[in-house]
Design an enzyme around this catalytic site. Sequence first.
Site, PDB file in Angstrom:
ATOM      1  N   PRO A  86      37.614  43.689  23.163  1.00 27.12           N
ATOM      2  CA  PRO A  86      39.034  43.477  23.465  1.00 27.12           C
ATOM      3  C   PRO A  86      39.736  44.781  23.844  1.00 27.12           C
ATOM      4  O   PRO A  86      40.834  44.760  24.379  1.00 27.12           O
ATOM      5  CB  PRO A  86      39.613  42.917  22.165  1.00 27.12           C
ATOM      6  CG  PRO A  86      38.483  42.711  21.239  1.00 27.12           C
ATOM      7  CD  PRO A  86      37.277  43.404  21.769  1.00 27.12           C
ATOM      8  N   GLU A 113      33.379  43.354  12.922  1.00 26.13           N
ATOM      9  CA  GLU A 113      34.532  44.170  13.334  1.00 26.13           C
ATOM     10  C   GLU A 113      34.243  44.938  14.616  1.00 26.13           C
ATOM     11  O   GLU A 113      35.101  45.668  15.119  1.00 26.13           O
ATOM     12  CB  GLU A 113      34.910  45.156  12.220  1.00 26.13           C
ATOM     13  CG  GLU A 113      35.447  44.506  10.962  1.00 26.13           C
ATOM     14  CD  GLU A 113      36.615  43.558  11.238  1.00 26.13           C
ATOM     15  OE1 GLU A 113      37.508  43.930  12.018  1.00 26.13           O
ATOM     16  OE2 GLU A 113      36.609  42.443  10.695  1.00 26.13           O
ATOM     17  N   ARG A 151      27.743  34.694  40.592  1.00 29.14           N
ATOM     18  CA  ARG A 151      28.093  33.897  41.772  1.00 29.14           C
ATOM     19  C   ARG A 151      28.469  34.755  42.972  1.00 29.14           C
ATOM     20  O   ARG A 151      28.564  34.263  44.091  1.00 29.14           O
ATOM     21  CB  ARG A 151      29.165  32.863  41.439  1.00 29.14           C
ATOM     22  CG  ARG A 151      30.522  33.416  41.061  1.00 29.14           C
ATOM     23  CD  ARG A 151      31.310  32.366  40.287  1.00 29.14           C
ATOM     24  NE  ARG A 151      31.331  31.079  40.974  1.00 29.14           N
ATOM     25  CZ  ARG A 151      32.102  30.789  42.025  1.00 29.14           C
ATOM     26  NH1 ARG A 151      32.896  31.690  42.513  1.00 29.14           N
ATOM     27  NH2 ARG A 151      32.053  29.610  42.581  1.00 29.14           N
ATOM     28  N   ASP A 166      37.389  31.108  47.119  1.00 25.22           N
ATOM     29  CA  ASP A 166      37.886  30.955  45.757  1.00 25.22           C
ATOM     30  C   ASP A 166      39.201  31.685  45.535  1.00 25.22           C
ATOM     31  O   ASP A 166      39.558  32.570  46.291  1.00 25.22           O
ATOM     32  CB  ASP A 166      36.876  31.544  44.755  1.00 25.22           C
ATOM     33  CG  ASP A 166      35.727  30.604  44.473  1.00 25.22           C
ATOM     34  OD1 ASP A 166      35.869  29.408  44.760  1.00 25.22           O
ATOM     35  OD2 ASP A 166      34.709  31.086  43.970  1.00 25.22           O
TER      36      ASP A 166
HETATM   37  N1  SAH Z   1      37.916  44.178  15.390  1.00 22.59           N
HETATM   38  C1  SAH Z   1      37.838  43.983  16.788  1.00 22.59           C
HETATM   39  C2  SAH Z   1      37.439  42.564  17.148  1.00 22.59           C
HETATM   40  C3  SAH Z   1      36.031  42.281  16.870  1.00 22.59           C
HETATM   41  S1  SAH Z   1      35.568  40.693  17.407  1.00 22.59           S
HETATM   42  C4  SAH Z   1      39.200  44.236  17.380  1.00 22.59           C
HETATM   43  O1  SAH Z   1      40.205  43.941  16.750  1.00 22.59           O
HETATM   44  O2  SAH Z   1      39.269  44.725  18.519  1.00 22.59           O
HETATM   45  C5  SAH Z   1      33.832  40.871  17.525  1.00 22.59           C
HETATM   46  C6  SAH Z   1      33.283  41.104  18.905  1.00 22.59           C
HETATM   47  O3  SAH Z   1      33.656  40.057  19.759  1.00 22.59           O
HETATM   48  C7  SAH Z   1      33.731  42.371  19.602  1.00 22.59           C
HETATM   49  O4  SAH Z   1      32.993  43.487  19.200  1.00 22.59           O
HETATM   50  C8  SAH Z   1      33.480  42.021  21.048  1.00 22.59           C
HETATM   51  O5  SAH Z   1      32.146  42.259  21.426  1.00 22.59           O
HETATM   52  C9  SAH Z   1      33.739  40.521  21.082  1.00 22.59           C
HETATM   53  N2  SAH Z   1      35.074  40.185  21.601  1.00 22.59           N
HETATM   54  C10 SAH Z   1      36.107  39.654  20.904  1.00 22.59           C
HETATM   55  N3  SAH Z   1      37.165  39.453  21.692  1.00 22.59           N
HETATM   56  C11 SAH Z   1      36.827  39.846  22.933  1.00 22.59           C
HETATM   57  C12 SAH Z   1      37.508  39.903  24.186  1.00 22.59           C
HETATM   58  N4  SAH Z   1      38.774  39.514  24.325  1.00 22.59           N
HETATM   59  N5  SAH Z   1      36.835  40.371  25.252  1.00 22.59           N
HETATM   60  C13 SAH Z   1      35.549  40.795  25.143  1.00 22.59           C
HETATM   61  N6  SAH Z   1      34.862  40.783  23.973  1.00 22.59           N
HETATM   62  C14 SAH Z   1      35.486  40.322  22.881  1.00 22.59           C
END
Ligand code: SAH
Length: 231
Positions: A86, A113, A151, A166
């Site tokens: 994220p 996490e 794609r 697209d």
């Molecule tokens: N503690 C982290 C969230 C971990 S969620 C934070 O607050 O940023 C666990 C995993 O899910 C992350 O390491 C990532 O690989 C994936 N993940 C969660 N949300 C995501 C998103 N919006 N985009 C890409 N990967 C995501």
Amino acid sequence: MKIEVITLFPGIFKGFLEESIIKQAQKKAVVSINLVDLRGFGEGRHLTCDDSPYGGGAGMVMKCEPLFKAVRKVSRRNSKVILMSPQGQDLNQTVAKRLAKQQHLVIICGRYEGIDERARARLVDEEISIGDFVVSGGEVPAMVLIEAVVRLVPGAISKQESYEKDSFYQGLLDWPHYTRPAVYKKMKVPPVLISGNHAAIAQWRREQAEQTTKKNRPDLWADYLKSTKKK
Ligand code: SAH
């Protein structure tokens, strides 16, 4: 293109890799996708891949050692290592187009996490997010990324389904689509689409795409106006 996915839960990808465009693209050797079970690089008798965080707090953190081993094992000189996160840059069509030109993608799926900061700093070339929300693991985000990228790799989809039409490809959203029957529950297909006049159809679609973009995505519309002025 070759894609390696490093994950603690390879089973999540089963149906995804065995259906539709992704299945066909592998069959046609447009892409080869390999799942790397991170557990196999875990430590000790229990093949441990996570541990509690320094500084305390809830949740676990993915350990350095298994990630270093897994990435080193599959990486080559021309690999691009991507962490789903994220905190990364937002995935969009521009990012997908750029990644579709790569020879070798290594995608790390986080869990818990997230991964130890030292693994991120040392191993990862690029972090990619699928949006401003949190899901429980990087597996679904990785599938979104793989679908968006594959794609666009030449040969993955036929001319008919061509990605050039697209949404986003030309900076506009898509136009409305209709198929048989011509009248359904008294709702008619726009007559121009049945007219056989290809120029009129193309113009109608263009106008519809512009209207939808203007209404639904003023931000995209503004960018589009800027880019068409430049041309
Ligand atoms: N503690 C982290 C969230 C971990 S969620 C934070 O607050 O940023 C666990 C995993 O899910 C992350 O390491 C990532 O690989 C994936 N993940 C969660 N949300 C995501 C998103 N919006 N985009 C890409 N990967 C995501």
